[in-house]
Motif scaffolding. Sequence first.
Motif, short mmCIF file in Angstrom:
data_model
loop_
_atom_site.label_atom_id
_atom_site.label_comp_id
_atom_site.label_asym_id
_atom_site.label_seq_id
_atom_site.Cartn_x
_atom_site.Cartn_y
_atom_site.Cartn_z
N PRO A 147 0.80 -1.23 0.00
CA PRO A 147 0.00 0.00 0.00
C PRO A 147 0.83 1.27 0.00
O PRO A 147 0.35 2.32 -0.45
CB PRO A 147 -0.83 -0.13 1.28
N TRP A 148 2.07 1.21 0.49
CA TRP A 148 2.90 2.41 0.49
C TRP A 148 3.48 2.71 -0.89
O TRP A 148 3.87 3.84 -1.16
CB TRP A 148 4.04 2.27 1.49
N VAL A 149 3.55 1.70 -1.76
CA VAL A 149 4.22 1.85 -3.05
C VAL A 149 3.21 2.34 -4.08
O VAL A 149 2.26 1.64 -4.42
CB VAL A 149 4.86 0.53 -3.50
N ARG A 150 3.44 3.54 -4.59
CA ARG A 150 2.57 4.09 -5.64
C ARG A 150 3.06 3.70 -7.02
O ARG A 150 2.27 3.34 -7.89
CB ARG A 150 2.52 5.62 -5.49
N GLU A 151 4.36 3.76 -7.25
CA GLU A 151 4.96 3.36 -8.52
C GLU A 151 6.28 2.68 -8.21
O GLU A 151 6.94 3.00 -7.22
CB GLU A 151 5.20 4.56 -9.44
N VAL A 152 6.69 1.75 -9.10
CA VAL A 152 7.95 1.05 -8.89
C VAL A 152 8.54 0.67 -10.25
O VAL A 152 7.81 0.29 -11.16
CB VAL A 152 7.77 -0.21 -8.00
N THR A 153 9.85 0.81 -10.37
CA THR A 153 10.58 0.33 -11.55
C THR A 153 11.78 -0.45 -11.06
O THR A 153 12.36 -0.14 -10.00
CB THR A 153 11.06 1.49 -12.44
N LEU A 154 12.15 -1.49 -11.82
CA LEU A 154 13.29 -2.33 -11.46
C LEU A 154 14.23 -2.43 -12.66
O LEU A 154 13.79 -2.37 -13.81
CB LEU A 154 12.84 -3.74 -11.04
N ALA A 155 15.52 -2.60 -12.38
CA ALA A 155 16.50 -2.71 -13.44
C ALA A 155 17.70 -3.51 -12.93
O ALA A 155 17.94 -3.60 -11.72
CB ALA A 155 16.95 -1.33 -13.93
N ARG A 156 18.43 -4.10 -13.87
CA ARG A 156 19.68 -4.79 -13.56
C ARG A 156 20.85 -3.89 -13.94
O ARG A 156 20.80 -3.20 -14.94
CB ARG A 156 19.80 -6.10 -14.34
N ARG A 157 21.90 -3.94 -13.12
CA ARG A 157 23.15 -3.30 -13.48
C ARG A 157 24.24 -4.35 -13.31
O ARG A 157 24.56 -4.75 -12.18
CB ARG A 157 23.43 -2.07 -12.61
N LEU A 158 24.75 -4.80 -14.45
CA LEU A 158 25.71 -5.90 -14.43
C LEU A 158 27.03 -5.45 -13.80
O LEU A 158 27.39 -4.27 -13.88
CB LEU A 158 25.93 -6.40 -15.86
N PRO A 159 27.73 -6.37 -13.12
CA PRO A 159 27.42 -7.81 -13.16
C PRO A 159 26.46 -8.32 -12.09
O PRO A 159 25.90 -9.38 -12.27
CB PRO A 159 28.80 -8.43 -12.95
N GLY A 160 26.24 -7.58 -10.97
CA GLY A 160 25.47 -8.20 -9.90
C GLY A 160 24.62 -7.27 -9.07
O GLY A 160 24.46 -7.49 -7.86
N THR A 161 24.03 -6.23 -9.67
CA THR A 161 23.23 -5.27 -8.92
C THR A 161 21.81 -5.23 -9.46
O THR A 161 21.62 -5.20 -10.68
CB THR A 161 23.84 -3.85 -8.98
N VAL A 162 20.83 -5.22 -8.54
CA VAL A 162 19.43 -5.01 -8.91
C VAL A 162 18.98 -3.69 -8.27
O VAL A 162 19.19 -3.48 -7.07
CB VAL A 162 18.53 -6.17 -8.43
N ILE A 163 18.38 -2.81 -9.07
CA ILE A 163 17.96 -1.49 -8.61
C ILE A 163 16.43 -1.48 -8.49
O ILE A 163 15.73 -1.84 -9.44
CB ILE A 163 18.42 -0.39 -9.58
N ILE A 164 15.94 -1.09 -7.33
CA ILE A 164 14.50 -0.94 -7.08
C ILE A 164 14.22 0.54 -6.84
O ILE A 164 14.70 1.11 -5.85
CB ILE A 164 14.04 -1.78 -5.87
N GLN A 165 13.50 1.16 -7.72
CA GLN A 165 13.14 2.59 -7.60
C GLN A 165 11.66 2.69 -7.29
O GLN A 165 10.82 2.25 -8.08
CB GLN A 165 13.45 3.32 -8.90
N VAL A 166 11.32 3.25 -6.12
CA VAL A 166 9.91 3.33 -5.71
C VAL A 166 9.51 4.78 -5.52
O VAL A 166 10.32 5.65 -5.18
CB VAL A 166 9.65 2.54 -4.40
N ALA A 167 8.23 5.04 -5.77
CA ALA A 167 7.60 6.31 -5.41
C ALA A 167 6.50 5.96 -4.42
O ALA A 167 5.57 5.23 -4.75
CB ALA A 167 7.03 7.00 -6.64
N GLU A 168 6.62 6.48 -3.21
CA GLU A 168 5.68 6.12 -2.15
C GLU A 168 4.50 7.07 -2.09
O GLU A 168 4.59 8.22 -2.52
CB GLU A 168 6.40 6.13 -0.79
N ARG A 169 3.42 6.57 -1.56
CA ARG A 169 2.28 7.43 -1.22
C ARG A 169 2.62 8.21 0.05
O ARG A 169 3.34 7.72 0.92
CB ARG A 169 1.02 6.60 -1.00
N GLU A 170 2.08 9.41 0.14
CA GLU A 170 2.31 10.25 1.32
C GLU A 170 1.00 10.37 2.09
O GLU A 170 -0.02 10.79 1.55
CB GLU A 170 2.79 11.63 0.90
N ALA A 171 1.05 9.98 3.34
CA ALA A 171 -0.13 10.08 4.19
C ALA A 171 -0.27 11.51 4.71
O ALA A 171 0.67 12.06 5.29
CB ALA A 171 -0.02 9.10 5.36
N VAL A 172 -1.43 12.12 4.48
CA VAL A 172 -1.65 13.50 4.92
C VAL A 172 -2.84 13.61 5.87
O VAL A 172 -3.07 14.68 6.45
CB VAL A 172 -1.88 14.44 3.71
#
Length: 314
Positions: A147-172
């Motif tokens: 529920p906190w994750v509004r958008e997410v993208t994932l990518a590989r960066r060789l040789p051994g890295t996985v990148i998780i980019q998230v945009a969270e919802r903001e509770a107001v």
Amino acid sequence: MNPTNRRVGKPQLLPDVMDMHAHEEGGGEEGAALPSTGEPAGRGAGESLGGAGSPAAAGGKRAPGPAMRALQAVLGFALVVGVSVSVAWAARHYVTHSPRFAVSEIEVRGAKMRPSEALAEEAGIAKGQNVFSVDLDEARARLGKDPWVREVTLARRLPGTVIIQVAEREAVAIVALGDLYLASHTGEIFKRIEPGDPSDLPIITGITPEAVADDRDGVAQSIRRALDLAGDYEHGPLAQRARLQEIHLARDGSTTLVVGGKSPIQLSLGEPPFRKKLDQAVRVMAELDRRGAKAEAIMLDNDTRPDRVVVRMR
């Protein structure tokens, strides 16, 4: 001399006439009158067609026919494909089994409300896993359920890295629906409040679970209107002396604010617009302070007589 005893020589015939007579005297042999070809006698028809440059003269090898050429092309293509498949399989086996491509780092960006380790676990990604075996689409789908994750993208960066980019919802704001829920600035009610979630937020009351089920968009619009009112209050002079605690949305469309601490005051604002009513509340509270009086409620909801304010004292 007697003309009758004169010997007459054989008349000279032209070559064409001689050839014709030779044909007639030859008893019908068809080859006697054929012109000479210069070939030795007795050579067959097939031999006379073969020149020095023909396949027969070159050792008896004959050029491959169309079927043979097609077969050679197919076999050549199959050989190329076979080699390509073997090379591709070997390359895939290497990258999916080599320790060089094991996940050594999981880089999480943009997360504030969720720990990086929790998001990686939720995505199903672990260190030591082959980086090419990580199903990015499946990981994205799993994180999208948070529920906190509004958008997410994932990518590989060789040789051994996985990148998780998230945009969270903001509770107001917190919305009371029997249980307490968090709402975003768009009016979306996105999760039940849990330990560790923000709690120092204005509470919106008056919305029922039935209203959410029947008209979610209408409820979101009401929440946005309440948040606009909260913004106007927070940027006004009243916020410095009385913190906003609650925004109550009545079924008839009227709105009431609860402000203050231990001795809260109700500001009944009626229906929008609200800015003039908030300015009027500032003047009323200043007059109460001048008199040393304590109010329990200030009614500014008389839309037919906006200059008339009713104060209920403590």
